[in-house]
Design an enzyme around this catalytic site. Structure first.
Site, PDB file in Angstrom:
ATOM      1  N   HIS A   1       0.858  -1.179   0.109  1.00 22.52           N
ATOM      2  CA  HIS A   1       0.051   0.090  -0.012  1.00 22.52           C
ATOM      3  C   HIS A   1       1.023   1.276   0.060  1.00 22.52           C
ATOM      4  O   HIS A   1       1.683   1.347   0.969  1.00 22.52           O
ATOM      5  CB  HIS A   1      -0.978  -0.345   1.262  1.00 22.52           C
ATOM      6  CG  HIS A   1      -1.962   0.864   1.128  1.00 22.52           C
ATOM      7  ND1 HIS A   1      -2.205   2.160   1.118  1.00 22.52           N
ATOM      8  CD2 HIS A   1      -3.102   0.573   0.312  1.00 22.52           C
ATOM      9  CE1 HIS A   1      -3.423   2.780   0.954  1.00 22.52           C
ATOM     10  NE2 HIS A   1      -3.961   1.682   0.332  1.00 22.52           N
ATOM     11  N   PRO A   2       0.469   2.452  -0.820  1.00 21.60           N
ATOM     12  CA  PRO A   2       1.404   3.154  -1.178  1.00 21.60           C
ATOM     13  C   PRO A   2       1.294   4.525  -0.144  1.00 21.60           C
ATOM     14  O   PRO A   2       2.001   5.680  -0.294  1.00 21.60           O
ATOM     15  CB  PRO A   2       1.221   3.499  -2.513  1.00 21.60           C
ATOM     16  CG  PRO A   2      -0.501   3.414  -2.859  1.00 21.60           C
ATOM     17  CD  PRO A   2      -0.600   2.102  -1.953  1.00 21.60           C
ATOM     18  N   CYS A   3       0.536   4.273   0.982  1.00 19.15           N
ATOM     19  CA  CYS A   3       0.198   5.606   1.850  1.00 19.15           C
ATOM     20  C   CYS A   3       1.257   6.146   2.394  1.00 19.15           C
ATOM     21  O   CYS A   3       1.274   7.344   2.738  1.00 19.15           O
ATOM     22  CB  CYS A   3      -0.951   5.407   2.899  1.00 19.15           C
ATOM     23  SG  CYS A   3      -0.590   3.820   3.909  1.00 19.15           S
ATOM     24  N   ARG A   4       2.328   5.463   2.962  1.00 14.76           N
ATOM     25  CA  ARG A   4       3.421   5.763   3.389  1.00 14.76           C
ATOM     26  C   ARG A   4       4.792   6.146   2.314  1.00 14.76           C
ATOM     27  O   ARG A   4       5.665   6.787   2.884  1.00 14.76           O
ATOM     28  CB  ARG A   4       4.146   5.076   4.364  1.00 14.76           C
ATOM     29  CG  ARG A   4       3.028   4.582   5.382  1.00 14.76           C
ATOM     30  CD  ARG A   4       3.012   5.564   6.629  1.00 14.76           C
ATOM     31  NE  ARG A   4       2.464   5.159   7.696  1.00 14.76           N
ATOM     32  CZ  ARG A   4       2.799   4.468   8.893  1.00 14.76           C
ATOM     33  NH1 ARG A   4       4.157   4.322   8.859  1.00 14.76           N
ATOM     34  NH2 ARG A   4       2.237   4.089   9.842  1.00 14.76           N
ATOM     35  N   HIS A   5       4.616   5.908   1.238  1.00 14.66           N
ATOM     36  CA  HIS A   5       5.535   5.898   0.250  1.00 14.66           C
ATOM     37  C   HIS A   5       6.302   7.345   0.294  1.00 14.66           C
ATOM     38  O   HIS A   5       7.302   7.633   0.327  1.00 14.66           O
ATOM     39  CB  HIS A   5       5.475   5.483  -1.176  1.00 14.66           C
ATOM     40  CG  HIS A   5       5.250   3.946  -1.452  1.00 14.66           C
ATOM     41  ND1 HIS A   5       5.269   3.219  -0.175  1.00 14.66           N
ATOM     42  CD2 HIS A   5       4.863   3.375  -2.243  1.00 14.66           C
ATOM     43  CE1 HIS A   5       5.061   1.838  -0.629  1.00 14.66           C
ATOM     44  NE2 HIS A   5       4.708   2.218  -2.066  1.00 14.66           N
TER      45      HIS A   5
END
Lengths: 361, 307
Positions: free
Chosen positions: B255-259
């Site tokens: 999941h890219p939410c922290r990228h």
């Protein structure tokens, strides 16, 4: 010397291929059981612990779809199946590889897909006859010289399928036809590339193979290797035999192929058809031929050739009975149990829309 | 269900989010589609095992060129399970802040002799993955794909399809090793493989990594089995199953939410050190930090690369 053993291809089918097959079945093939062209590819061997693979993904159907949409008679679904598959393959084999929907640094494999309408029809395919028929066509490409001009015609596969669209189960069986007339023996023990050639020879060869791949990408899978000087080798297209070896009597014939296998003692499957081509074409020379099993692997931004090996085999002419009956053929892929049988894949968890919602929970 | 809704909402959110035009890469760690293309071109140039693909025509995203919809590298070996790797705190290094931990840093490439597949222990899998895995296991009406030995009730038995006499034994073919582990004569080790995809996530304005796993005989891996290859710290919170935007297939995704946060921290650290980070390096750094989630999947990236 020891008989030469070739590492067979294994199939690698992306889930996206099955999704696209389902769609083709519903929209285009319908109940037709005509053969359809599909495009696969292989890359050079990366890891000795990984099998040599022919891969197919959703792009495998693209060449046929492109041909169908550009043909004026594409209004009916039936027109989507090229009437002359061999002519279609000849076109693909001569295409600039960069224009084919396969990854960079890979080599095309030309597939013939038969999609059955029922599991019973899948079971009842006359598999022996189908493979022999394909072998006959490949032998035709060898005897006509078409395979010398377009060596990709030697890389074929047969794919039998049945798609159970209600359950998202896919039955399939690949064959990678290898034509042969008898066992081949290796004249010398397979050796690492750098035992035979110097680093400067290989550096010049690598540059020249890269150049061949750029200018004639359709010629990069099977090639000739000439010695320009003591520290310089050059790659040539097969058809350029006279330029590579001006003195036919030379003892220094070296050929090469992009080898999907990475084992230290065994070459990959594509060499079998190449050797048969050479026996038919140049067997009268009756001499030893050196073969570079070329494995150029990208590792951490560098190109590494060290897994490549060199073989030596005796090139002998085919006998009259061989020529009359044509070569024998093998190549059905074994299943996970190492039996001659099809495989089945269940994609209900990644394709069924109702299951998609469930796995998202 | 929450995740399902989240994923739907994410779809709507992505639809409404305007395509990022001006570069905010240094301030926020997000990138524009143009920067994604530039970074992807650089990755393909440096690591040719990666290539661009176009995916399904009907699913093309118009802010990306048709032939550069996503990046892919296939058949990446994964020789052993995360849990079978000996592990101590010394093997960890906090990459940036407390968001990402680089794991197994002391572990070198694996030797064949070390490799023994350790059967997975699904009890370690918790939260939503556990819920769906349990569903897979318990519900007999739903065919599942995790039975490695092929004796699944729901998959038709195809032994009767075998044709032993189809072709004569071919002495020139190298016999394949048996699929069973431990055969001393094996010269090919059967191993799991993964296909890795990188798409551009328009909502989070970052790259997003997708994974599709295959077992030793090239059958798709179930969710439960794939979780064995994800770092347990991340498997619980960062990996979800969703539909790939360019292919009609569900697969695992980080999941890219922290990228963007992680990228921003890396960028500012580099700037503190007095160096400048070009946006073309974005995907190289991205691949390096997602390695902490999938430590045993051996994809090609420039290992010598330093921040």
């Amino acid at each position: 010397m020891a008989p030469l053993q070739f590492a067979p291809f294994s199939s690698a089918v992306d889930a996206s291929f099955w999704h696209m097959l389902s769609r083709q079945k519903l929209d285009v093939y319908k109940l037709s059981d005509e053969p359809h062209p599909v495009l696969g590819y292989y890359t050079m061997g990366e890891h000795p612990d990984m099998p040599a693979r022919v891969c197919v993904n959703q792009a495998a159907f693209a060449p046929e779809s492109a041909a169908a949409s550009s043909s004026p008679s594409s209004s009916s679904a039936k027109a989507a199946a090229p009437t002359d598959l061999e002519a279609f393959f000849a076109q693909l084999a001569s295409a600039q590889v960069a224009s084919l929907p396969i990854p960079t640094q890979s080599f095309p494999a030309l597939g013939t897909l038969f999609n059955a309408n029922t599991a019973d029809a899948f079971k009842e395919f006359d598999k022996k006859a189908m493979l022999e028929d394909m072998a006959k066509k490949m032998w035709g490409c060898i005897t006509s010289g078409a395979a010398i001009k377009h060596p990709a015609l030697l890389n074929r596969f047969l794919l039998l399928c049945f798609a159970d669209l209600k359950k998202y189960h896919f039955y399939y069986w690949f064959a990678f036809p290898a034509l042969y007339v008898g066992e081949l023996e290796s004249v010398a023990e397979p050796a690492p590339l750098f035992d035979t050639f110097s680093a400067s020879q290989m550096a010049s060869f690598q540059a020249s193979h890269a150049e061949l791949s750029r200018t004639h990408p359709d010629q990069a899978a099977f090639f000739l290797v000439s010695k320009v000087s003591d520290d310089k080798l050059q790659a040539h297209a097969l058809a350029d035999w006279a330029a590579a070896f001006p003195a036919e009597a030379t003892d220094d014939i070296t050929i090469g192929f992009a080898d999907p296998c990475a084992l230290a003692k065994n070459p990959g499957w594509p060499l079998r058809n190449l050797l048969l081509l050479l026996s038919h074409w140049k067997g009268y020379l009756n001499r030893n031929v050196r073969i570079i099993c070329y494995r150029e692997v990208s590792r951490g931004g560098e190109l590494d050739l060290s897994q490549s090996i060199v073989l030596t085999v005796r090139l002998t002419p085919l006998s009259a009975p061989d020529l009359a009956e044509g070569p024998k053929v093998v190549g059905w892929e074994k299943n996970a149990k190492q039996k001659l049988g099809p495989r089945i894949v269940d994609l209900s968890s990644s394709m069924d829309p109702t299951r998609l919602a469930e796995t998202a929970v | 269900m929450t995740a399902f809704l989240q994923s739907k909402l994410h779809g709507i959110g992505e639809f409404l989010t305007p395509v990022l035009k001006a570069s905010k890469f240094k301030e926020t760690g997000v990138i524009t589609p143009e920067e994604f293309i530039a970074a992807g071109d650089f990755l393909v140039f440096k690591c040719p095992t990666w290539s661009w693909e176009s995916g399904e025509e009907s699913k093309r995203r118009n802010f990306l060129p048709p032939d550069k919809q996503f990046l892919v590298t296939r058949n990446v070996p994964c020789f052993k399970r995360v849990k079978s790797m000996e592990y101590s705190e010394n093997d960890e290094r906090v990459v940036e802040g407390d968001d990402w931990v680089e794991t197994h840093i002391g572990h070198e490439s694996l030797q064949k002799t070390d490799l023994q597949e350790i059967p997975g222990d699904s009890s370690a899998i918790t939260a939503k993955s556990h819920a769906s895995a349990a569903k897979d296991d318990d519900d007999d009406d739903v065919p599942d794909i995790e039975d490695a030995d092929g004796d699944d009730d729901d998959i038709p038995d195809i032994d009767e399809f075998e044709e032993d006499n189809l072709e004569a034994c071919d002495p020139s073919a190298l016999a394949a090793p048996s699929a069973a582990a431990g055969d001393a004569d094996d010269n090919i080790l059967r191993t799991r493989t993964y296909d890795l995809y990188i798409t551009y996530d328009k909502y989070y304005q970052t790259p997003r990594l997708w994974l599709f796993g295959h077992d030793e005989s090239r059958k798709p891996l179930s969710v439960t089995k794939m979780y064995e290859d994800f770092s347990q710290d991340h498997a619980k919170k960062t990996v979800t199953m969703e539909a790939h935007p360019n292919l009609s297939i569900t697969m695992a995704s980080i999941h890219p939410c922290r990228h963007s946060n992680v990228m921003k921290k890396i960028i500012s650290n580099v700037e503190v050190a007095g160096k400048e980070l070009g946006v073309h390096l974005y995907l190289m750094i991205f691949l390096k930090f997602v390695q902490s989630v999938i430590p045993t999947i051996e994809y090609d990236y420039t290992r010598e690369f330093s921040f």
